[in-house]
Design an enzyme around this catalytic site. Structure first.
Site: not given
Length: 220
Positions: A130-131
């Site tokens: 997600a980062y």
């Protein structure tokens, strides 16, 4: 120069503020909590409390007005979940870009990460994935803005080792590590060289001094 640093209390943000203030620039650090202000003052910077996950663009634009450049060095940080990777690493970067455009601040630097232009490999931890996606989306948004003279800096694995001043800085490099001290020093050099605008650059340890690395870039 007046430089506003989003993520002013972060490990890179504080180092950058200290370098800028030390050479006589006006360093301004955007911070989330009043308790962080003393650390900015200690390195010679002006703290401004602004929660980038909640502030409207009009408020942020007021803080950016009159700046010569904005550096987005904010991040949700270790221990944060998937939701904050999006609200900080992507949405806050977009907010800062919107505010910079609103008040006519063209120079815009982003501290990103290596490998974010591609979908994370299968098996990547879901939070780290997600980062990477959030950083990639933020970079794509900034690159699509002709009103900004942007530079995206993509450091390798960050360390707290003392900086050496010796780096590899290029559009594409192998994987590697880089001290946060050297990331901050490279950001200062990029601010000083407008010819680096419009470029996405990887950064790792290397053998070139930072001035040499910048000169090589601007001649290529």
């Amino acid at each position: 120069m007046r430089i506003v640093i989003a993520g002013g209390h972060g490990q890179i943000g504080l180092r950058l503020a200290k370098l800028l203030a030390g050479r006589g620039d006006e360093a301004v650090g955007l911070i989330r909590r009043a308790a962080q202000a003393d650390d900015l003052v200690a390195v010679g910077a002006e703290p401004i409390i602004c929660d980038l996950e909640a502030a409207p663009v009009e408020e942020l634009a007021e803080y950016l007005a009159g700046a010569d450049a904005v550096v987005f060095a904010a991040g949700a940080g270790p221990g944060s979940g998937i939701a904050r990777k999006d609200t900080v690493d992507r949405a806050a970067a977009t907010l800062c870009a919107d505010a910079a455009e609103q008040v006519g601040v063209r120079r815009f630097l982003v501290v990103s990460a290596m490998g974010v232009d591609h979908e994370p490999p299968a098996g990547t931890d879901e939070v780290f994935a997600a980062y990477l996606r959030a950083k990639g989306a933020a970079d794509a948004d900034v690159r699509a803005r002709p009103e900004l003279d942007w530079t995206i800096l993509r450091p390798g694995r960050l360390t707290d080792d003392p900086g050496t001043g010796l780096v590899t800085l290029a559009e594409h490099t192998d994987r590697g590590a880089i001290p946060r001290d050297d990331v901050a020093a490279v950001l200062v050099a990029l601010l000083d060289e407008p010819a680096t605008a419009g470029r996405s650059l990887d950064l790792i340890d290397g053998k070139a001094t930072i001035p040499q690395a910048i000169t090589t870039l601007t001649r290529s």
